[in-house]
Write a protein that holds these residues in place. Structure first.
Motif, PDB file in Angstrom:
ATOM      1  N   SER A   1      -5.526  -4.548   5.863  1.00 48.87           N
ATOM      2  CA  SER A   1      -4.991  -2.959   5.561  1.00 48.87           C
ATOM      3  C   SER A   1      -6.287  -2.538   5.063  1.00 48.87           C
ATOM      4  CB  SER A   1      -4.249  -3.107   4.968  1.00 48.87           C
ATOM      5  OG  SER A   1      -4.186  -4.147   3.366  1.00 48.87           O
TER       6      SER A   1
ATOM      7  N   GLU B   1       1.652  -9.658   4.304  1.00 55.27           N
ATOM      8  CA  GLU B   1       1.875  -8.184   4.318  1.00 55.27           C
ATOM      9  C   GLU B   1       3.126  -8.012   4.381  1.00 55.27           C
ATOM     10  OE1 GLU B   1       0.227  -5.799   3.652  1.00 55.27           O
ATOM     11  OE2 GLU B   1      -2.033  -6.638   3.382  1.00 55.27           O
TER      12      GLU B   1
ATOM     13  N   ASP C   1      -0.485  -0.865  10.859  1.00 54.60           N
ATOM     14  CA  ASP C   1      -1.973  -0.464   9.448  1.00 54.60           C
ATOM     15  C   ASP C   1      -2.151  -1.271   8.973  1.00 54.60           C
ATOM     16  OD1 ASP C   1       0.304   0.687   8.789  1.00 54.60           O
ATOM     17  OD2 ASP C   1      -0.660   2.738   8.310  1.00 54.60           O
ATOM     18  N   GLU C   2      -1.955  -2.312   9.081  1.00 57.35           N
ATOM     19  CA  GLU C   2      -1.216  -3.531   7.473  1.00 57.35           C
ATOM     20  C   GLU C   2      -2.299  -4.644   7.837  1.00 57.35           C
ATOM     21  OE1 GLU C   2      -0.458  -3.102   4.024  1.00 57.35           O
ATOM     22  OE2 GLU C   2       0.787  -0.644   4.968  1.00 57.35           O
TER      23      GLU C   2
END
Length: 247
Positions: free
Chosen positions: A44, A98, A36-37
């Motif tokens: 994100s 990320e 979920d980044e």
């Protein structure tokens, strides 16, 4: 269950820490955290904003023998929430910025873990029961060496080998008929195919420490933790559920 207008979905993968390479403890958890980044079409922040707009939850988790991605929403918003879950599972971006941010967060989490007596005892127990060379003999976070060494290629390789339909189950629950569930599953996952070769999970023999008592001495620690631990049956043991009820 039509009594409450809520629907939940959980995608379960039969891969967790048991699928970690020997040189990359924590990789399964790192991969799950990255989902979920950001995806190929969402950052994100966009993922978080979309979930908030839908009033939906979205979470990932990785355990010893499984990884889960979960969402839930009001029935009217559930199709979009399931679409969000499908996007993070099927299209993770693994953006370099990320990854770098997560490396810092994971290293900080390891430092916090060592300040907590219960968490330290749990990590040491894993090593004592399985051995430092066993995939299940580590914290789910891995260690600093593995975190720093993890590359985007490592994450992609783990995702391709383990995040695939033949290794997954989609569980839907709530105010949803079977026909509606099948339609939504087909819409989001009907054309899902694995990329490359699937992972083959073969665990080496566990190497339990011969020491009957293991002490982690930290002078000045405000708390002491005591754990009596034993290896448990794996999830595929036929009577695993009955053993869990007994325990």
């Amino acid at each position: 269950n039509p009594g409450v207008p809520l629907v939940s979905a959980q995608l379960v993968l039969a891969s967790g820490a048991n699928a970690n390479p020997a040189t990359r403890p924590g990789l399964a958890h790192f991969t799950a955290t990255m989902l979920d980044e950001g995806t190929r079409t969402r950052s994100s922040l966009q993922i978080a904003d979309d979930a908030a707009t839908l009033g939906a939850t979205l979470s990932t988790a990785s355990q010893s023998e499984s990884t889960t991605v979960t969402t839930g929403a009001l029935k009217k918003n559930f199709p979009q929430a399931l679409g969000l879950l499908a996007d993070v599972v099927r299209n993770p971006a693994f953006a370099e910025e990320e990854i770098a941010r997560q490396k810092k967060a994971r290293t900080a989490a390891l430092a916090q873990q060592r300040e907590n007596a219960q968490a330290t005892a749990a990590v040491v127990a894993k090593a004592a029961l399985y051995g430092a060379d066993h995939p299940l003999g580590h914290s789910e976070l891995g260690d600093e060496t593995a975190i720093e060494a993890t590359t985007r290629d490592d994450l992609l390789a783990f995702w391709r080998a383990n995040y695939r339909p033949e290794n997954a189950a989609l569980v839907l629950s709530g105010d949803l008929s079977l026909a509606e569930a099948q339609q939504l599953a087909e819409l989001q996952f009907g054309n899902w195919k694995g990329e490359g070769a699937a992972a083959t999970i073969t665990l080496p023999p566990a190497k339990r420490t011969p020491a009957p008592i293991v002490v982690v001495d930290k002078p000045g620690a405000p708390q002491t933790a005591l754990q009596v631990v034993s290896r448990a049956p794996t999830a595929k043991t036929p009577d695993a559920a009955a053993i869990e009820v007994m325990n």
